[in-house]
Design a protein around this motif. Sequence first.
Motif, mmCIF file in Angstrom:
data_model
loop_
_atom_site.group_PDB
_atom_site.id
_atom_site.type_symbol
_atom_site.label_atom_id
_atom_site.label_comp_id
_atom_site.label_asym_id
_atom_site.label_seq_id
_atom_site.Cartn_x
_atom_site.Cartn_y
_atom_site.Cartn_z
ATOM 1 N N VAL A 38 0.837 -1.208 0.000
ATOM 2 C CA VAL A 38 0.000 0.000 0.000
ATOM 3 C C VAL A 38 0.867 1.253 0.000
ATOM 4 N N GLU A 39 1.903 1.262 0.807
ATOM 5 C CA GLU A 39 2.763 2.441 0.861
ATOM 6 C C GLU A 39 3.496 2.655 -0.459
ATOM 7 N N ALA A 40 3.917 1.566 -1.117
ATOM 8 C CA ALA A 40 4.585 1.690 -2.414
ATOM 9 C C ALA A 40 3.612 2.193 -3.474
ATOM 10 N N ALA A 41 2.377 1.701 -3.444
ATOM 11 C CA ALA A 41 1.370 2.156 -4.409
ATOM 12 C C ALA A 41 1.069 3.636 -4.208
ATOM 13 N N SER A 42 0.922 4.050 -2.967
ATOM 14 C CA SER A 42 0.640 5.448 -2.675
ATOM 15 C C SER A 42 1.786 6.342 -3.116
ATOM 16 N N ALA A 43 3.014 5.914 -2.843
ATOM 17 C CA ALA A 43 4.179 6.718 -3.211
ATOM 18 C C ALA A 43 4.288 6.880 -4.728
ATOM 19 N N ALA A 44 3.807 5.893 -5.477
ATOM 20 C CA ALA A 44 3.840 5.967 -6.940
ATOM 21 C C ALA A 44 2.687 6.793 -7.498
ATOM 22 N N GLY A 45 1.777 7.209 -6.634
ATOM 23 C CA GLY A 45 0.671 8.062 -7.064
ATOM 24 C C GLY A 45 -0.635 7.351 -7.307
ATOM 25 N N PHE A 46 -0.711 6.067 -6.986
ATOM 26 C CA PHE A 46 -1.975 5.346 -7.132
ATOM 27 C C PHE A 46 -2.953 5.786 -6.043
ATOM 28 N N ARG A 47 -4.212 5.906 -6.432
ATOM 29 C CA ARG A 47 -5.262 6.213 -5.476
ATOM 30 C C ARG A 47 -6.267 5.070 -5.362
ATOM 31 N N GLY A 48 -5.945 3.974 -6.025
ATOM 32 C CA GLY A 48 -6.741 2.763 -5.916
ATOM 33 C C GLY A 48 -5.819 1.578 -5.700
ATOM 34 N N PHE A 49 -6.370 0.520 -5.083
ATOM 35 C CA PHE A 49 -5.554 -0.642 -4.722
ATOM 36 C C PHE A 49 -6.399 -1.894 -4.865
ATOM 37 N N GLY A 50 -5.775 -2.959 -5.377
ATOM 38 C CA GLY A 50 -6.457 -4.236 -5.507
ATOM 39 C C GLY A 50 -5.866 -5.278 -4.581
ATOM 40 N N LEU A 51 -6.726 -6.100 -4.002
ATOM 41 C CA LEU A 51 -6.277 -7.135 -3.065
ATOM 42 C C LEU A 51 -6.920 -8.461 -3.435
ATOM 43 N N LEU A 52 -6.096 -9.505 -3.550
ATOM 44 C CA LEU A 52 -6.558 -10.844 -3.872
ATOM 45 C C LEU A 52 -7.062 -11.546 -2.620
ATOM 46 N N SER A 53 -8.079 -12.382 -2.784
ATOM 47 C CA SER A 53 -8.655 -13.080 -1.631
ATOM 48 C C SER A 53 -7.620 -13.935 -0.903
ATOM 49 N N ASP A 54 -6.634 -14.474 -1.629
ATOM 50 C CA ASP A 54 -5.607 -15.292 -0.991
ATOM 51 C C ASP A 54 -4.749 -14.486 -0.021
ATOM 52 N N ASP A 55 -4.650 -13.169 -0.250
ATOM 53 C CA ASP A 55 -3.843 -12.315 0.622
ATOM 54 C C ASP A 55 -4.644 -11.689 1.757
#
Length: 293
Positions: A38-55
């Motif tokens: 999440v922190e890496a996605a935010s730092a890259a400028g993403f404002r959305g995030f996807g999460l797999l059920s396995d995780d």
Amino acid sequence: MTTAPAPDELLATCWSSAGDAASDRADLRSPLSLRERVEAASAAGFRGFGLLSDDLPAAVTAYGLTGIRDLLADNGITHLELEGIPWWWDVGAHEQESFRVRHALLEAAEVLGARHLKVTPDGDDGPWDRGLWAARFAELAAQAHDVGARLGIEFFPWSNVASLAEGLQLVTAAGHPAGGVIIDTWHVARAGTPPADLAAVPLERIIGVELNDADECVVGTLFEDTVHRRRYCGEGDFDLTAMITDLRSAGWTGPWGVEILSDEHRTQPVGEALRRAATSARHALETAPALAS
């Protein structure tokens, strides 16, 4: 005075931030912690995030659902995609396992304020009961709606739901307003769907969009090609400009998912990989003509 359009928002789909994980392995779990991703996605400028059920189970154990919600909010993540309900169509041997995962994702969707859930077809492309699938999709769409989310099916060219047209047929047969399709540019191109067809998709049936690229020629099977050889936007041979333009014509304004699955991507440090994914996707979006206001 004219108002500048809002900037396009990007969503890092689950595989884009998963690090050294792949969908053709027995264990689908990411080796990275949810916080790293999440922190890496935010730092890259993403404002959305996807999460797999396995995780999801490890994340819940580490943070709890309210902790996950706070982690996303603290990092400016406003769009959440949850995906992966195995055998969601099954009423047989796999039904109990499917129900367990479904229950966990729906609970998480409600607490976390998920934008949508994503499901996929049967990759074996065996005989299937279209009426049963439509009924099960409608049931799941209703459950997603009840927790404040929507439901999208992603079509795969090697599966029983192989194209945009077939995905829309299933969604139409299901008939629930919370249901629609996930449009991945890789699957559009590899299925041979003309980009112009995207402009005719009813906006209310577009649940999500995923951007990526690939070489003109498939290497190995379609499944092997999609898991190991996708390219960053603009580094392959897809007509992304046409696809983005036609999706905008359909009314889509985002968030734009970025789904990169490749040996190259997953072996890079997650921060570097996500920065490259975001930068290339933004360039593709900026290159495609904006619609006249």
